[in-house]
Design a protein around this motif. Sequence first.
Motif, PDB file in Angstrom:
ATOM      1  N   THR A   1      12.788  -3.228   2.161  1.00 54.05           N
ATOM      2  CA  THR A   1      12.231  -4.558   1.945  1.00 54.05           C
ATOM      3  C   THR A   1      11.277  -4.589   0.745  1.00 54.05           C
ATOM      4  OG1 THR A   1      10.710  -3.947   3.679  1.00 54.05           O
ATOM      5  CG2 THR A   1      12.422  -5.497   4.249  1.00 54.05           C
ATOM      6  N   ARG A   2      10.869  -3.407   0.301  1.00 57.68           N
ATOM      7  CA  ARG A   2       9.965  -3.349  -0.839  1.00 57.68           C
ATOM      8  C   ARG A   2      10.785  -3.504  -2.119  1.00 57.68           C
ATOM      9  NH1 ARG A   2       5.038  -0.645  -1.970  1.00 57.68           N
ATOM     10  NH2 ARG A   2       4.878   0.513  -0.040  1.00 57.68           N
ATOM     11  N   ARG A   3      10.350  -4.351  -3.000  1.00 59.24           N
ATOM     12  CA  ARG A   3      11.101  -4.493  -4.245  1.00 59.24           C
ATOM     13  C   ARG A   3      10.174  -4.492  -5.435  1.00 59.24           C
ATOM     14  NH1 ARG A   3      15.092  -9.316  -3.064  1.00 59.24           N
ATOM     15  NH2 ARG A   3      13.780  -9.473  -1.257  1.00 59.24           N
TER      16      ARG A   3
ATOM     17  N   PRO B   1       5.250  12.179  -2.945  1.00 59.81           N
ATOM     18  CA  PRO B   1       5.560  13.175  -3.974  1.00 59.81           C
ATOM     19  C   PRO B   1       6.438  12.530  -5.049  1.00 59.81           C
ATOM     20  CG  PRO B   1       6.831  13.586  -1.966  1.00 59.81           C
ATOM     21  CD  PRO B   1       6.047  12.343  -1.732  1.00 59.81           C
ATOM     22  N   MET B   2       5.922  12.442  -6.248  1.00 60.71           N
ATOM     23  CA  MET B   2       6.683  11.803  -7.327  1.00 60.71           C
ATOM     24  C   MET B   2       6.909  12.797  -8.457  1.00 60.71           C
ATOM     25  SD  MET B   2       7.185   8.806  -6.146  1.00 60.71           S
ATOM     26  CE  MET B   2       7.686   7.727  -7.482  1.00 60.71           C
ATOM     27  N   GLY B   3       7.834  12.465  -9.322  1.00 61.02           N
ATOM     28  CA  GLY B   3       8.166  13.342 -10.448  1.00 61.02           C
ATOM     29  C   GLY B   3       6.935  13.691 -11.279  1.00 61.02           C
TER      30      GLY B   3
ATOM     31  N   HIS C   1      -1.462   9.745  -4.429  1.00 60.77           N
ATOM     32  CA  HIS C   1      -2.261   9.655  -3.209  1.00 60.77           C
ATOM     33  C   HIS C   1      -2.515   8.191  -2.899  1.00 60.77           C
ATOM     34  CE1 HIS C   1      -3.270  13.968  -2.743  1.00 60.77           C
ATOM     35  NE2 HIS C   1      -2.984  13.964  -4.032  1.00 60.77           N
ATOM     36  N   ALA C   2      -1.701   7.633  -2.014  1.00 63.19           N
ATOM     37  CA  ALA C   2      -1.809   6.206  -1.716  1.00 63.19           C
ATOM     38  C   ALA C   2      -2.935   5.944  -0.708  1.00 63.19           C
ATOM     39  CB  ALA C   2      -0.488   5.684  -1.168  1.00 63.19           C
ATOM     40  N   LEU C   3      -3.126   6.859   0.228  1.00 62.08           N
ATOM     41  CA  LEU C   3      -4.217   6.723   1.207  1.00 62.08           C
ATOM     42  C   LEU C   3      -4.959   8.050   1.311  1.00 62.08           C
ATOM     43  CD1 LEU C   3      -2.503   4.881   4.224  1.00 62.08           C
ATOM     44  CD2 LEU C   3      -3.885   3.861   2.410  1.00 62.08           C
TER      45      LEU C   3
ATOM     46  N   CYS D   1      -4.150  -0.180  -4.411  1.00 63.84           N
ATOM     47  CA  CYS D   1      -5.173   0.612  -3.731  1.00 63.84           C
ATOM     48  C   CYS D   1      -4.682   1.137  -2.386  1.00 63.84           C
ATOM     49  CB  CYS D   1      -6.462  -0.202  -3.562  1.00 63.84           C
ATOM     50  SG  CYS D   1      -6.301  -1.534  -2.362  1.00 63.84           S
ATOM     51  N   GLY D   2      -3.488   0.722  -1.944  1.00 64.00           N
ATOM     52  CA  GLY D   2      -2.921   1.300  -0.722  1.00 64.00           C
ATOM     53  C   GLY D   2      -2.895   0.364   0.475  1.00 64.00           C
ATOM     54  N   LYS D   3      -3.105  -0.928   0.247  1.00 63.34           N
ATOM     55  CA  LYS D   3      -3.156  -1.887   1.366  1.00 63.34           C
ATOM     56  C   LYS D   3      -1.812  -1.951   2.110  1.00 63.34           C
ATOM     57  CE  LYS D   3      -4.106  -5.371  -1.381  1.00 63.34           C
ATOM     58  NZ  LYS D   3      -4.069  -4.702  -2.695  1.00 63.34           N
TER      59      LYS D   3
HETATM   60  N1  LIG Z   1       7.536   4.478  -1.798  1.00 57.33           N
HETATM   61  C1  LIG Z   1       6.626   4.823  -2.698  1.00 57.33           C
HETATM   62  N2  LIG Z   1       6.851   5.837  -3.543  1.00 57.33           N
HETATM   63  C2  LIG Z   1       5.945   6.204  -4.440  1.00 57.33           C
HETATM   64  N3  LIG Z   1       4.762   5.640  -4.590  1.00 57.33           N
HETATM   65  C3  LIG Z   1       4.454   4.617  -3.778  1.00 57.33           C
HETATM   66  C4  LIG Z   1       5.372   4.166  -2.802  1.00 57.33           C
HETATM   67  N4  LIG Z   1       4.812   3.133  -2.128  1.00 57.33           N
HETATM   68  C5  LIG Z   1       3.590   2.958  -2.699  1.00 57.33           C
HETATM   69  N5  LIG Z   1       3.385   3.844  -3.678  1.00 57.33           N
HETATM   70  C6  LIG Z   1       2.172   3.999  -4.477  1.00 57.33           C
HETATM   71  O1  LIG Z   1       1.097   4.004  -3.596  1.00 57.33           O
HETATM   72  C7  LIG Z   1       0.011   3.269  -4.116  1.00 57.33           C
HETATM   73  C8  LIG Z   1      -0.367   2.185  -3.118  1.00 57.33           C
HETATM   74  O2  LIG Z   1       0.666   1.251  -3.039  1.00 57.33           O
HETATM   75  P1  LIG Z   1       0.576  -0.054  -2.145  1.00 57.33           P
HETATM   76  O3  LIG Z   1       1.849  -0.740  -2.210  1.00 57.33           O
HETATM   77  O4  LIG Z   1       0.071   0.326  -0.815  1.00 57.33           O
HETATM   78  O5  LIG Z   1      -0.524  -0.873  -2.913  1.00 57.33           O
HETATM   79  P2  LIG Z   1      -1.120  -2.317  -2.578  1.00 57.33           P
HETATM   80  O6  LIG Z   1      -2.549  -2.157  -2.361  1.00 57.33           O
HETATM   81  O7  LIG Z   1      -0.314  -2.940  -1.499  1.00 57.33           O
HETATM   82  O8  LIG Z   1      -0.857  -3.091  -3.935  1.00 57.33           O
HETATM   83  P3  LIG Z   1      -0.507  -4.647  -4.156  1.00 57.33           P
HETATM   84  O9  LIG Z   1      -1.777  -5.389  -3.927  1.00 57.33           O
HETATM   85  O10 LIG Z   1      -0.073  -4.704  -5.556  1.00 57.33           O
HETATM   86  O11 LIG Z   1       0.549  -4.994  -3.177  1.00 57.33           O
HETATM   87  C9  LIG Z   1       0.479   2.722  -5.446  1.00 57.33           C
HETATM   88  O12 LIG Z   1      -0.018   3.563  -6.453  1.00 57.33           O
HETATM   89  C10 LIG Z   1       1.962   2.804  -5.363  1.00 57.33           C
HETATM   90  O13 LIG Z   1       2.496   3.029  -6.636  1.00 57.33           O
END
Ligand SMILES: Nc1ncnc2c1ncn2[C@@H]1O[C@H](COP(=O)(O)OP(=O)(O)OP(=O)(O)O)[C@@H](O)[C@H]1O
Lengths: 286, 228
Positions: free
Chosen positions: A284-286, B15-17, B22-24, B45-47
């Motif tokens: 669902t994430r795009r 884990p990315m290339g 670190h999302a949280l 920020c990871g919300k």
């Molecule tokens: N499936 C994924 N693979 C790699 N990185 C991810 C993935 N999902 C999130 N991230 C990374 O994790 C971090 C947090 O992402 P997240 O979507 O939680 O942010 P957010 O706070 O919801 O942002 P926004 O307000 O733009 O929606 C970001 O740096 C994002 O690039």
Amino acid sequence: MPIRRAVIALTCAVTAALSAILASQPAPLPEVLVSRQLMEAQHLQVGDTLRLSSAASGVDPHVYRIVGEYEPTPDPMRLGAARLEVRMHLPDLLAVEANPQNPLDGETVDAINVSVTNEGAGSDVARRVSGAIPGTAAQRTSDDQRRAAPFVVLERFHLAIAIVTVLASSVFLLALMLMLVDERRATVGVLRLIGFRRGRILQHVLAEGVVIAITGAVFGILLSIGMEGGINRFFQWRYDTALVFVRITPSVALRSIAIAVPLGVASIFASSWSLLRAEVFALTRR
Amino acid sequence: MTPLIEARTLGKVFPMGGGPVHALRDISLQMCAGEYLTIRGPSGCGKSTLLHILGCVDTPTSGSLLFDSRDVGSLADAERSEIRLRSIGFVFQRFFLLPMLTAAENVDVPQAEAGVPKADRRRRTMELLEYVGLAHRADHRPSQLSGGEAQRVAIARALANRPRLLLADEPTGELDRANGEHIAELLDRVQSDGTAVVVVTHDGALAERAPRRLLMRDGRIEQEEFRR
Ligand SMILES: Nc1ncnc2c1ncn2[C@@H]1O[C@H](COP(=O)(O)OP(=O)(O)OP(=O)(O)O)[C@@H](O)[C@H]1O
Ligand SMILES: [Mg+2]
């Protein structure tokens, strides 16, 4: 019993009288059957007389009376050849080739086909003929490997075409299913979010695949049954033959379903696999 | 009273290339049944990541999450699906309604999957559509609904199986002010009817409605505010 004896005597008398009358007529012409194609090509009719010569120049023709028309037995080996043929009695045929100067120079008949009324009795008849007349080889025509060879070749040819068709359409089907699944990416994601288990979604996908595959197979069979007559008529017209080119039998239909349904389900399964393996939120994430 | 949600030092690394993301980092959080919480923070920020973990959609790479005292990390995928089906409702910025189904059918789907009898489902669906003010649009498809209406149907669907927790990620993100206000009021009502609500939003006004507010930055909870 005097009455019966009287009847027999009367019958004999009538027969004798008729024979005498007929014998006084000029000798009747030998009878031939002419193929439908030759009848049409030469605008012949039953009752016409026909002159046939063994030489291309037409010298020394023999004269026959046409007593009927026949449809030549279709032969895939002679497809495209005009069947301008005549069937005559064996002595008449020998007479055509006979050379009055040299009686030993005539054609010999080395094989004859005998049709038996009871089809199943073919091999029995063959065995008995072989046993009864030493030096003859009698066998059923269907046991004749050389005669069956063209059909074996044709069958292999058909099999090859079928395999190519099935492979090509499988690739097409897989591509189609991939597109379908890609379209469903969001739907599957939503269902997973709502709390559908993978197994449940797979069940839906497979059920859908089975329905699509069966529908497709049935449609294909109905289509081919619908086209069967048309294809046969076209090629029979094109090659002027009674050969049947396409025949959809129940076994052919069943075989098609047996191939199409697992194939359809397998391609749905293959194309859905990545989708079901994916993480829920990734959908669902795009 | 045991908390509905208990997150203990949650961490999530992708884990990315180009090196791990670190999302949280080290998120600890407790939420009681019926509580109302909003989360704000800059993009990235990871919300959303936190919301996915709280919603048993994703799993943390470190720390643990207890949902209703069950350790989510130890559950199989099917069991997490079951929790989502019966105890959690989701609302997203982009609605995610099933386009081929009508509003009523969309609300019906989770109930059918949960095995609710048909008559009960029909009653519950109409009740929910009335709740969100769309009973008269029951037979309309998502394409025939406005954004605000579609989001209200999405909320009705999220509430279908009487969840204990409603999670909303930017629920007003695609809506204008009036429609956003309408959705905010609806979420207030859902919470006051007893469902715990977590809303992730950039909208300050929406965030201010909740008595408890988190501010996130770089995968951490930077600030937590309470209002009585
Ligand atoms: N499936 C994924 N693979 C790699 N990185 C991810 C993935 N999902 C999130 N991230 C990374 O994790 C971090 C947090 O992402 P997240 O979507 O939680 O942010 P957010 O706070 O919801 O942002 P926004 O307000 O733009 O929606 C970001 O740096 C994002 O690039
Ligand atoms: Mg987000």
